[in-house]
Structures are given as C-alpha cells and as structure tokens.
Design an enzyme around this catalytic site. Structure first.
Site, short mmCIF file in Angstrom:
data_model
loop_
_atom_site.label_atom_id
_atom_site.label_comp_id
_atom_site.label_asym_id
_atom_site.label_seq_id
_atom_site.Cartn_x
_atom_site.Cartn_y
_atom_site.Cartn_z
N HIS A 59 57.84 -22.25 56.66
CA HIS A 59 57.86 -23.50 55.97
C HIS A 59 58.27 -23.43 54.60
O HIS A 59 58.85 -22.29 54.15
CB HIS A 59 56.44 -24.36 56.04
N GLU A 101 49.93 -24.67 53.44
CA GLU A 101 50.40 -23.59 54.26
C GLU A 101 51.43 -22.98 53.56
O GLU A 101 51.93 -21.45 53.49
CB GLU A 101 50.56 -23.79 55.75
N HIS A 122 52.42 -17.27 58.55
CA HIS A 122 51.87 -18.62 58.80
C HIS A 122 50.43 -18.74 58.52
O HIS A 122 49.59 -17.89 58.50
CB HIS A 122 51.90 -19.05 60.24
N GLU A 135 49.55 -15.83 62.42
CA GLU A 135 48.74 -17.07 61.85
C GLU A 135 47.62 -16.28 61.10
O GLU A 135 46.72 -15.98 61.82
CB GLU A 135 48.31 -18.06 63.17
ZN LIG Z 1 53.29 -22.59 60.10
#
Ligand SMILES: [Zn+2]
Length: 346
Positions: free
Chosen positions: A130, A167, A222, A303
């Site tokens: 992102h 995030e 992430h 993640e």
């Molecule tokens: Zn993400």
C-alpha cells in the site's frame, strides 16, 4: 492486507473514508524515532527453531473457495496488487541503498546474519504494501490492472488498527528497518516505494519492480485486516500462474523455500504465533495476487499480524516489535541468499 478473493468488497467506501481521516494525521513519522541500523541480535533469532509445526502441506493452488469469508475484513477486496495507471507507470523506483563502503567481501560467506559482508553483491527488493497516500487517491488506485488470470484494483488503501495506525505506515516502517539491517550485511536494497510518491504503485508495477531492480529476491510486507477475534501472522507464497501475461512458473519453487524460511525466521524473531484465522501453519498459497502472479524473481508476501486484533495491534504499533519483525524478515532473506545453492527446493 492482501484482500482475498473470497472476502467481500463491502464497506470499502466507508473504509476509505475512515482511512483518509486517519492518514491525514502524521504519515509514517512514528516509526522513525526507533530507527536504528544496528542488528542487535541477528544470530540469536536466526538460530532459534520455529516452535511450531512442520511446513504446511499447502496446496499448490490458491484456495479462494476454502477460506471462509472474513466478516470483519476491512481492506478492499482486492489486495495488494498493484497495477499501473496511465499516469504512474514510469515512476522510478527508490534509489537503492548502497552497502556500507567499508565492508570487505567475505570469501566464504557464512549464513550468520550478523556477518557484515555476507550479502555483498546481492540485491533485495522490499515491497511495502500500500501507500500512506492511497486513501487520498481512490480514483487512481481503483483502476483495474491485468494480473494475468484476472483484473484487479491497482492498489488498495490497506487496513489499520482501531486506533488509526495504518497498514501503510506499518509496512513502510518495517521495510525501512529491514533495509537498514540488510544494507548493514552488504546487500543492495531497493524499496518499491519509500514514502516518496503520492500513491501506489499499482500491483503490476510492484511485481515488475523485482526484475527492474535486478533483484535476487523480493518480499512484500503487509499487515492483515482479518476478523478481530483472529490473530497471528502468515506468509503467502505464489501458486503457479501461467495465464495471459503472467508466467511465474520459474519462481514457485524458490518462493516456497523463501516462504518457509520467512515463516520460521519471523516466528523466531518476534514470537508471533501462526495465524489462527487463515492459512495453515502460517503458510498460504494464492493465485489471486498480482504481486506474485507477475513476479519473475522469487517473492512472497508476509501478513505480519492482524491489525484488527487488539493483541496484534498492540505489537505492531510498538517500534521495538517492528524492529524484531524487520529482523525476522532480514534474517529470512539472508538465509535464502546464503544457502540457496546448498538447500535446493524439491
Ligand atoms: Zn496489505
């Protein structure tokens, strides 16, 4: 997060609005006060064996059907895949960080992460998921891009903690910390974005970045936006995708080796348990992520935790924990690059 196919796209408009409000505050400044390039305890974490189980028996293909919909998933459906909008296609990558000039090449590079020159001559691509500015550029990031077997959004805003720590801030901070650790070990490190562009890039550009940088390996960082009751981290490895412009067949095996190393080293460095709400034994394999479908260098996603879970959110908001997370990532990449000739993937 990387938005699974099964996750419904609902509430995305609301989320974007929420995220936009949160991001208006400080962008990625929080992490900097804890910034340090020192690797305090690389070898210790690196040698610890994963406490849990053996490598998952992950299926070779993505499992969109098997994963239950995450009712509280916050991210947009689509995920971290980037695509390139017309006006952002040529955005240059962040200049690589040159390795310390004083280091001398080690003749026989041992796998100990603390060795200063162990990664001399190697190039690592870090992909901070992102972008803190995505929420203010919804039109650009909502553009559809080709990921080989489907079309997906260029990029997404990502998730955030209940307190509004995004995030995008997390991924950029951890990536910068990992860059410092890897550079100290002699690697040339390239970031897909370094807070130096207003949004994106799109997932397809993120995927191409590995080849563009002549990277030996890549990791996309992430934080997940799963159900609040779920916690833990997981690593996402590429399923084989040969469709349209995607052909990642050559990276599936080495990416799996990277994924196993990352699962183990991240767990050792942070103590974070394997996710209890998704994946299996901390490992997942997917075919719906442009960042993996289109990559031509070994690449996995991590993640690092579930930002919607209070326990994980507390950890991920802590700069010291983020340093541990960065060390786990750096240790895995170091192990991958220093053992690949010896430990060949089956
Ligand atoms: Zn993400």
């Amino acid at each position: 997060m990387t938005g699974t196919a099964p996750r419904p796209p609902r509430r995305s408009a609301l989320l974007r609005a929420t995220t936009a409000a949160a991001v208006a505050v400080p962008l990625c400044t929080a992490g900097w006060f804890g910034w340090r390039a020192l690797d305090h305890s690389g070898p210790a974490g690196a040698t610890a064996a994963p406490a849990a189980s053996a490598p998952a028996a992950s299926s070779p293909t993505a499992d969109p059907a098997s994963a239950p919909p995450a009712p509280t998933a916050t991210d947009q459906p689509g995920t971290a895949d980037p695509g390139a909008p017309a006006d952002g296609t040529a955005a240059p990558l962040t200049p690589p960080v040159a390795p310390p000039p004083s280091t001398t090449p080690a003749a026989e590079a041992p796998s100990a992460p603390a060795d200063a020159a162990v990664l001399t001559g190697r190039t690592v691509l870090l992909d901070p998921g992102h972008n803190p500015g995505n929420s203010a550029h919804t039109a650009e990031i909502n553009r559809q891009v080709d990921i080989g077997n489907a079309r997906k959004e260029c990029d997404t805003t990502g998730t955030e903690t209940n307190a509004g720590y995004t995030e995008a801030e997390y991924t950029l901070d951890v990536s910068r910390r990992a860059r410092a650790l890897l550079a100290a070990r002699g690697a040339t490190v390239v970031l897909v974005q370094d807070g130096d562009r207003p949004w994106g890039p799109c997932v397809d550009e993120r995927a191409r970045a590995g080849a563009d940088a002549h990277a030996d390996v890549a990791v996309s960082v992430h934080g997940d936006g799963g159900p609040a009751s779920g916690s833990g981290f997981h690593v996402i490895m590429p399923a084989r995708v040969v469709a349209g412009k995607a052909d990642n067949a050559a990276i599936v095996a080495p990416s799996r080796r990277l994924g196993l190393l990352l699962r183990d080293r991240f767990h050792a460095a942070t103590g974070e348990p394997y996710a209890d709400y998704i994946a299996k034994d901390g490992l997942d394999t997917r075919s719906d992520l442009g960042g993996l479908n289109l990559s031509t260098v070994p690449k996995v996603f991590i993640e690092c935790g579930n930002m919607r879970n209070s326990t994980d959110a507390k950890r991920m908001t802590d700069p010291q924990w983020r340093q541990q997370a960065a060390r786990g990532i750096a240790d895995a990449l170091t192990a991958f690059l220093t053992t690949q000739e010896k430990t060949e993937e089956r």
